[in-house]
Design a protein around this motif. Sequence first.
Motif, PDB file in Angstrom:
ATOM      1  N   HIS A 120     -10.571   5.500   3.385  1.00  0.00           N
ATOM      2  CA  HIS A 120      -9.311   5.466   2.659  1.00  0.00           C
ATOM      3  C   HIS A 120      -9.301   4.319   1.646  1.00  0.00           C
ATOM      4  CE1 HIS A 120      -7.233   8.284   5.510  1.00  0.00           C
ATOM      5  NE2 HIS A 120      -8.198   7.824   6.305  1.00  0.00           N
ATOM      6  N   LYS A 121      -9.829   3.186   2.060  1.00  0.00           N
ATOM      7  CA  LYS A 121      -9.859   2.047   1.150  1.00  0.00           C
ATOM      8  C   LYS A 121     -10.947   2.196   0.089  1.00  0.00           C
ATOM      9  CE  LYS A 121     -12.915  -0.707   4.138  1.00  0.00           C
ATOM     10  NZ  LYS A 121     -13.055  -1.973   4.879  1.00  0.00           N
ATOM     11  N   ASN A 168      -3.537   1.573   0.939  1.00  0.00           N
ATOM     12  CA  ASN A 168      -4.611   2.566   1.079  1.00  0.00           C
ATOM     13  C   ASN A 168      -4.124   3.880   1.715  1.00  0.00           C
ATOM     14  OD1 ASN A 168      -6.797   0.952  -0.019  1.00  0.00           O
ATOM     15  ND2 ASN A 168      -6.627  -0.285   1.843  1.00  0.00           N
ATOM     16  N   GLY A 200      -8.616  -4.059   4.472  1.00  0.00           N
ATOM     17  CA  GLY A 200      -7.913  -2.939   3.857  1.00  0.00           C
ATOM     18  C   GLY A 200      -7.018  -2.165   4.793  1.00  0.00           C
TER      19      GLY A 200
END
Length: 381
Positions: free
Chosen positions: A166-167, A221, A300
Amino acid sequence: MVEQPAKQSYFADMAAKEAAAKRSSVADKACQWIVNNQISWSAGLLAVIHAHDFFLAGGASKLVHLHHQIPNDAQGRYARGRDDIYYILHWAIAFTLIRATIMYKILEPFAKWYGVKSARKVTRFAEQGWLTIYYILSNSTGLYVMYHHPHWMNTSQFWANYPEGHKQMTALMKSYYLIQMGFWVQQIFVLMVEERRKDFVVMFIHHIVTCNLMGWSLYTNYTRVGNAVLCCMDSSDIFLSGTKCMRYLGFERAAVVSFVVFIVSWIYTRHYLYFKITHSVFYETYDIIGPSTIWDPANGAFYSRASIGGFTFLLCTLQVLIIYWFALVLRIIYRIVTQNNLDDSRSDSEDNDGDDRAGNKAAGTSSKISKHKQRAKSKDD
């Protein structure tokens, strides 16, 4: 005996002059100059930005190029970072130039050539034509991005393995997201400097909430959720703006068909799919990520029930605005059924030619009166 109107007092006259002076303040004049010269100043700024990138920054300007590429990443992916704000501002300026050029150099001349007589309709056609073009491109890109990511039609992938996967954003995902943010920043600019409509407050709230949702999702994120929300919003807007353009050009039957498609797409995307996204944010996160907090900014991770609650609040605020607009859409449907009238009641009357028609009617009446007087005079002579 005809009563003469009362003469305005000196103080009332001075007050009226002061009020007119306030309306013509420096800020108003500045806004007018900005609106009237959008192509010139935005093109000048972009020329300076790109000249700096080419001659001084060695093709690495933060304003022009994506930054925060993850070192040694096999896919060449990017993380989000503070320098992204420069890229967003660049695109806000770029959209000012693109919008003004398409509206004033292409769409307005086309509308006049096609035979649209009303100046207001010409302007509205250009505005809605530009939005139709943008939403087609942005929605197509958004769907393409989603299709090539795990969250395509799968809300559980909004959160699977968070924050890993996701990050890290592909160049396409990050550029799509930041360019969209640039567009909405530019929309706030347009709202503030151009003619105020009666739905200004609602539109301003909508734009602020949208920018906050995008900024929050980028920072935490949650960009997969943001991508899905943007696709839900853009798809029905294509048909909304397209319907208005058809009406301005006189394609009434096509406009009705487009309006029906708009209604169906609005209900499906902005209520049904949007509800699924909101449900996933508030409930599915608990099932997939769990009740424990994953708060590690260095890595993140920004997951907590508080952050999810804030994100859900913004989503619900946006849905309240959508429900309000849908109530106005229902009013339009009622007008179609009872009065055969497809006017959009969400902002200033799109066909506000009443003054023109009234003026023409008054002019015609005045002309008839003059003719009668001339005939009477000739009879007397």
